[in-house]
Every structure is written in structure tokens, then in C-alpha cells.
Design a protein around this motif. Structure first.
Motif, mmCIF file in Angstrom:
data_model
loop_
_atom_site.group_PDB
_atom_site.id
_atom_site.type_symbol
_atom_site.label_atom_id
_atom_site.label_comp_id
_atom_site.label_asym_id
_atom_site.label_seq_id
_atom_site.Cartn_x
_atom_site.Cartn_y
_atom_site.Cartn_z
ATOM 1 N N UNK A 34 0.827 -1.207 0.000
ATOM 2 C CA UNK A 34 0.000 0.000 0.000
ATOM 3 C C UNK A 34 0.865 1.264 0.000
ATOM 4 N N UNK A 35 0.261 2.356 -0.441
ATOM 5 C CA UNK A 35 0.991 3.627 -0.462
ATOM 6 C C UNK A 35 1.124 4.238 0.927
ATOM 7 N N UNK A 36 0.487 3.639 1.925
ATOM 8 C CA UNK A 36 0.684 4.115 3.299
ATOM 9 C C UNK A 36 1.989 3.580 3.885
ATOM 10 N N UNK A 37 2.627 2.653 3.174
ATOM 11 C CA UNK A 37 3.965 2.195 3.541
ATOM 12 C C UNK A 37 4.990 3.014 2.773
ATOM 13 N N UNK A 38 6.255 2.904 3.151
ATOM 14 C CA UNK A 38 7.283 3.671 2.459
ATOM 15 C C UNK A 38 7.322 3.311 0.981
ATOM 16 N N UNK A 39 7.425 4.337 0.148
ATOM 17 C CA UNK A 39 7.535 4.145 -1.290
ATOM 18 C C UNK A 39 8.365 5.278 -1.894
ATOM 19 N N UNK A 40 8.838 5.029 -3.095
ATOM 20 C CA UNK A 40 9.663 6.000 -3.808
ATOM 21 C C UNK A 40 8.979 6.351 -5.122
#
Length: 185
Positions: free
Chosen positions: A100-106
Motif C-alpha cells: 500500500x501507499x501508506x507504507x514507504x515508497x519511492x
């Protein structure tokens, strides 16, 4: 890539819906593309054939370009190798560390620039700053600047002191590289 919910996966072996087995089993266009690739390679010269294909790929306007040129980008896509594409903006690609985008992403384009610069100049491993919200800028830091990719403007930008409303655009990627490496002096 196969879909998993809103995300796309670069395929893994231990997940039913996003596995190589699924890709090869289903009769779809993706399997046909893989067959075309297999037709271009020989088992005895596999590495050389694949390197030739990668080196011949030069369409910088194709969204896959930096994934092909810098395969290490895929490694930051978490254990399920997930990316998310915005349906309304083809240049808005997130590299997900989790599902999910609520986790770290770049962000894809800024991270590809980070990788390219890291290969040219000394950039700290912790220079790139992933975020936990799609609303926050994903960026890397270099010489007191925060460098990001503005998906709406389709330009690389920089700011200082996190003043994103006062960001300055680079003319294009090449100009950004020249300026950030000091070759533009």
C-alpha cells in the motif's frame, strides 16, 4: 507485469496471482511478448543476448526505460516487486516497499535520477527520502538541495529548505544531471 489489486508486480515465484507460473499459464498478450523475447535469445549465449537487448533499448520516452537501464530500481519494490501507476498520469509511478501507499515508497523518475547520479558522483545511501503518503514529495538530497520529479509538470525540480511551493524546474533530465554533477560550470 501482472496486476494485484491497484498494483502491478514484476513477478515473484511464491505468490499465486503475480507469479511467473501465472504469466506462463494464462493465454494473454503478456505471454506473447515473453515468447518474442525468448525467440531473440539462445541458451548458450543468454547473458550476451540479454545485454545486447538492454543496450539496444534507447526509447527514453518509454516508461520502462529506467527499469531496463537500472534494474536495481526493481529491488526497491518490496518483496512482491510492486509498482503503482496513476491512471490519470502516465508519469506518476510509485515504487512500493509494501502493498500500500501508506507504507514507504519511492517515486520512479526521481529515484532513477538518484541511481544515475549515484553511479557518477558520491551520494550517500540515505540521500533518497521515501515517503508514506502519495501527497508528500519523494526526493533525494544533494548539496543542500532537495531534488524531486514533478509528475504533473513532467519536470525534475529542486528546492531548498523543503519549500516545495517555491521549487525551481530543471529544463530537462540532461540539464539536471549536468548541473547536479557540476559539469555545467
Amino acid at each position: 507485469m501482472l496486476t494485484k489489486g491497484k498494483n502491478y508486480s514484476f513477478l515473484i515465484n511464491n505468490e499465486r496471482d503475480i507469479s511467473w507460473k501465472r504469466l506462463l499459464r494464462d493465454d494473454n498478450q503478456k505471454r506473447i511478448v515473453l515468447k518474442l523475447l525468448f525467440d531473440k535469445i539462445e541458451p548458450t549465449t543468454l547473458t550476451e543476448n540479454l545485454e545486447q537487448i538492454v543496450n539496444a533499448f534507447s526509447d527514453v520516452n518509454d516508461w520502462r526505460y529506467y527499469f531496463i537501464k537500472y534494474p536495481e530500481i526493481i529491488s526497491v519494490c518490496g518483496s512482491q516487486k510492486l509498482a503503482r501507476f496513476d491512471d490519470n498520469n502516465e508519469d506518476d509511478i510509485l515504487l512500493l516497499g509494501s502493498t500500500m501507499t501508506s507504507g514507504f515508497h519511492k517515486e520512479y523518475f526521481s529515484y532513477s535520477l538518484y541511481i544515475e547520479l549515484k553511479n557518477k558522483i558520491s551520494l550517500d545511501e540515505n540521500s533518497y527520502k521515501p515517503q508514506k503518503s502519495i501527497d508528500y514529495w519523494k526526493y533525494f538530497e544533494l548539496n543542500g538541495r532537495q531534488i524531486a520529479f514533478d509528475c504533473k509538470a513532467k519536470k525534475y525540480v529542486w528546492t531548498q529548505n523543503f519549500e516545495w511551493e517555491n521549487r525551481i524546474q530543471f529544463e530537462n533530465r540532461e540539464k539536471a544531471i549536468l548541473e547536479l554533477t557540476g559539469e555545467n560550470l
